[in-house]
Enzyme design. Structure first.
Site, PDB file in Angstrom:
ATOM      1  CB  CYS A  96      37.166  32.477  27.140  1.00 52.77           C
ATOM      2  SG  CYS A  96      36.498  33.457  27.721  1.00 52.77           S
ATOM      3  CB  SER A 141      30.495  44.512  36.455  1.00 45.47           C
ATOM      4  OG  SER A 141      30.159  43.608  35.319  1.00 45.47           O
ATOM      5  CG  PHE A 176      35.918  38.236  35.800  1.00 42.77           C
ATOM      6  CD1 PHE A 176      35.527  39.507  35.010  1.00 42.77           C
ATOM      7  CD2 PHE A 176      37.276  38.317  36.254  1.00 42.77           C
ATOM      8  CE1 PHE A 176      36.703  40.249  35.002  1.00 42.77           C
ATOM      9  CE2 PHE A 176      38.118  39.224  35.975  1.00 42.77           C
ATOM     10  CZ  PHE A 176      37.881  40.454  35.400  1.00 42.77           C
ATOM     11  CG  ASP A 210      35.919  32.157  34.012  1.00 43.61           C
ATOM     12  OD1 ASP A 210      36.709  32.081  32.820  1.00 43.61           O
ATOM     13  OD2 ASP A 210      35.020  31.546  34.138  1.00 43.61           O
TER      14      ASP A 210
END
Ligand code: SAH
Length: 400
Positions: free
Chosen positions: A342, A253, A230, A302
């Site tokens: 998060c 992605s 990520f 992340d």
């Protein structure tokens, strides 16, 4: 002033200085206020509790400006903005002296006593997000005050976060004050440069909350084979390369994010030959790497928010466990996992349990060598623990 009367017993959270009132706590509303207008919150026996902004469309119907009977006006907001700047002054002067960092959060909503207002500074440009009806109501005044108190002249608005929909607000992106020759430009962070795209970058353009953790990665990356999952525009990747990583494989992605990641590597004159960018789904690629018996010395996870609220926590937990389990398997003994969440709906204790479960199921022994969180420019009010959304762990894999 309109008055909002609470049901009996529903003043308790306000007495603990939590700044939100949910619709279910309200007995009645006298003189229906305008969206974002200021109301007095009264207990069922008509005692003054707080002065708040009113959000008619939101479940969070009112957000407190002040617990005192003072006017909510220009001077009120000027003081709050000054206080937010003052709270960061010592931290900023250390940053300026030691690291050249010129991008940071200036106002962090509830944490700074201005619910709904986010202001990030990138070099000499302020980026503003008005996330609630109250922040929208006062936006023009807040913009003027921000310029007066910082001495800057340009504000870019990024009021396009999903939460605005819950507030019955539309989207607005563009210049709010001043001029900007380009919405793409570099900012400095711990002696490195990063391009920010104010118009299309995530949040206000980038993830300033991870600044200190990116530096930590730089300090730990020397000679390591790093996998950055990520990776977005390469915040961790660039730092790993700057720290002397042997190789960095960055996965995202989004092809656009990977292109910006490459740009940020070039911008800093870092060795592109040590870097590989791979477009794809992390969940699938981690499985593929496992099947190919690949291994790494440092893995970063992340991911985006899997659980914005507690209601999605169980499903999100399965997602976190899945990627952490696979990462533990792909780590060499002596390797380091740096893993984040998060999600507002998952607290630090729960996240640690999920990662522990992942290690157990992967059949590895690991120890936490550091707890990570958001930087000091994203402070957390003691009365509003929801402000602490970023949690991370650095785990050392002692053996397989
Ligand atoms: N680590 C970054 C921020 C990560 S943001 C930094 O410090 O700047 C989350 C990123 O995950 C986004 O870039 C998004 O494109 C990507 N993403 C979301 N779901 C994904 C998936 N299933 N596989 C790969 N990337 C994904």
């Amino acid at each position: 002033m309109s008055r909002v009367i609470l049901k009996p017993g529903r003043e308790k959270s306000l007495l603990r200085r939590h700044p939100w009132i949910f619709s279910g706590a309200i007995q009645n509303v006298e003189d229906e206020p305008a969206s974002g207008g200021t109301v007095d919150l009264l207990s069922s026996d008509r005692q003054f509790l707080a002065r708040a902004s009113y959000s008619p469309s939101s479940q969070i119907r009112a957000r407190v400006w002040t617990f005192e009977e003072v006017p909510v006006d220009e001077e009120f907001f000027r003081k709050r903005i000054r206080a937010a700047i003052a709270a960061r002054a010592a931290w900023r002067s250390v940053q300026a002296e030691t690291s050249g960092t010129d991008a940071f959060r200036l106002v962090y909503a509830e944490s700074d006593g201005i619910p709904g207002l986010i202001v990030d500074r990138y070099a000499d440009v302020l980026v503003l997000q008005a996330l609630t009806a109250g922040a929208e109501f006062w936006k023009e005044l807040l913009a003027d005050l921000l310029l007066q108190e910082t001495g800057l002249s340009t504000i870019y608005e990024r009021s396009d976060a999903d939460v605005r929909e819950l507030e019955g607000l539309g989207t607005r992106v563009g210049i709010l004050r001043g001029q900007l020759s380009s919405s793409v430009f570099p900012f400095s962070e711990h002696q490195l440069q990063f391009n920010v795209n104010l118009q299309s970058g995530h949040k206000t353009g980038s993830y300033l909350d991870q600044r200190e953790n990116r530096l930590r990665v730089r300090q730990l990356a020397k000679d390591k084979a790093v996998l950055d999952c990520f990776c977005y525009t390469g915040g961790f990747t660039v730092n790993a390369l700057a720290g002397g990583a042997a190789s960095v494989l960055s996965v995202d992605s989004s092809a656009e994010a990977l292109a910006l990641c490459r740009e940020n590597i070039t911008l800093n004159g870092l060795p592109a030959e040590k870097h590989t960018a791979l477009e794809g789904d992390v969940f699938q690629l981690l499985r593929k790497f496992r099947d190919e018996n690949r291994s790494f010395d440092m893995i970063l996870l992340d991911p985006p928010k899997f659980a914005p609220t507690a209601a999605q926590a169980e499903r999100a937990a399965r997602g976190y466990k899945d990627i952490n389990l696979l990462a533990f398997k792909l780590l060499r003994p002596g390797g380091i996992l740096i893993t984040f969440s998060c999600s507002g709906g998952i607290d630090a204790g729960f996240f640690q349990k999920i990662v522990a479960g992942a290690a157990l199921d992967a059949g590895v022994d690991a120890q936490i060598i550091e707890h990570l969180s958001q930087g000091a420019d994203h402070p957390v009010s003691l009365h509003f623990p929801e402000g602490a959304y970023l949690k991370g762990l650095i785990c050392y894999k002692s053996r397989a």
